[in-house]
Write a protein that holds these residues in place. Structure first.
Motif, PDB file in Angstrom:
ATOM      1  N   ASP A  72       0.858  -1.183   0.000  1.00  0.00           N
ATOM      2  CA  ASP A  72       0.000   0.000   0.000  1.00  0.00           C
ATOM      3  C   ASP A  72       0.898   1.239   0.000  1.00  0.00           C
ATOM      4  O   ASP A  72       1.951   1.250   0.642  1.00  0.00           O
ATOM      5  N   HIS A  73       0.463   2.278  -0.717  1.00  0.00           N
ATOM      6  CA  HIS A  73       1.249   3.506  -0.742  1.00  0.00           C
ATOM      7  C   HIS A  73       0.399   4.686  -1.205  1.00  0.00           C
ATOM      8  O   HIS A  73      -0.576   4.510  -1.932  1.00  0.00           O
ATOM      9  N   HIS A 113      -2.784   3.570  -3.508  1.00  0.00           N
ATOM     10  CA  HIS A 113      -2.977   2.168  -3.893  1.00  0.00           C
ATOM     11  C   HIS A 113      -3.115   1.386  -2.593  1.00  0.00           C
ATOM     12  O   HIS A 113      -2.216   1.435  -1.754  1.00  0.00           O
ATOM     13  N   VAL A 114      -4.224   0.663  -2.432  1.00  0.00           N
ATOM     14  CA  VAL A 114      -4.419  -0.196  -1.262  1.00  0.00           C
ATOM     15  C   VAL A 114      -4.989  -1.531  -1.725  1.00  0.00           C
ATOM     16  O   VAL A 114      -5.718  -1.600  -2.712  1.00  0.00           O
ATOM     17  N   ASN A 115      -4.605  -2.577  -1.030  1.00  0.00           N
ATOM     18  CA  ASN A 115      -5.088  -3.930  -1.326  1.00  0.00           C
ATOM     19  C   ASN A 115      -4.869  -4.319  -2.785  1.00  0.00           C
ATOM     20  O   ASN A 115      -5.751  -4.883  -3.427  1.00  0.00           O
ATOM     21  N   THR A 116      -3.698  -4.002  -3.318  1.00  0.00           N
ATOM     22  CA  THR A 116      -3.353  -4.372  -4.686  1.00  0.00           C
ATOM     23  C   THR A 116      -2.759  -5.770  -4.658  1.00  0.00           C
ATOM     24  O   THR A 116      -1.734  -6.004  -4.014  1.00  0.00           O
TER      25      THR A 116
END
Length: 180
Positions: free
Chosen positions: A112-113, A150-153
């Motif tokens: 996540d970033h 971007h989360v839970n990629t």
């Protein structure tokens, strides 16, 4: 009104010429029988041809051009995030643009970033990835504006993507990876 029974065709003798209305299966069968057998090349010819293919060098790189391949192992960096590796294709500090190839292994999760140093955008080249809550496949494109995250990629089956981002963001990523 009653339907007429289908008229059955009887195969023509091989000596009879084909007509434009001949059924395809009959035409195909007769052409296959009439074709002369094809002999494979001799082992010597085959060996010489394969040797010439192996020996042929790629065209010289013209001034101002550079080529990279995802298939070549050189240039890939990984190990910081399990199942994720990166290959930097170009860094243009003057334009503040970086192009990176990213591979995510099946089931691997991309960290996540926050996009706090500019936007990024990418195209999935192969495989699939869940990005921004959407399942993306080869050929799909995304754009993530500065300030988004971007989360839970995760990649269900593995993927390769081409991503462009700011040089500032790439510098921050590289510093973060080095400190892990």
């Amino acid at each position: 009104m009653s339907a007429k029974p289908a008229k059955r065709r009887t195969p023509r003798p091989a000596s009879e010429p084909l007509t434009a209305g001949a059924p395809l299966n009959e035409t195909t069968a007769r052409l296959a029988v009439a074709a002369a057998p094809v002999e494979p090349p001799s082992p010597r010819v085959k060996a010489e041809l394969l040797a010439r293919i192996r020996a042929s060098a790629p065209a010289p790189v013209q001034p101002g051009w550079r080529y990279e391949s995802a298939r070549e192992e050189s240039g890939w960096h990984g190990g910081v995030f399990p199942g994720v590796r990166f290959k930097t294709l170009s860094v243009d500090e003057a334009r503040d643009v970086v192009s990176v190839m990213i591979e995510i292994a099946p089931g691997a999760r991309f960290p996540d970033h926050l996009h706090d140093a500019g936007p990024d955008e990418g195209v999935v080249i192969s495989g699939d990835v869940v990005n921004g809550g959407r399942l993306m496949h080869a050929g799909d494109y995304y754009y993530a504006a500065e300030g988004t995250a971007h989360v839970n990629t995760v990649s269900p089956h593995g993927c390769t993507a081409l991503v462009t981002l700011t040089a500032r963001a790439w510098k921050k990523w590289r510093e973060a990876m080095a400190s892990r």
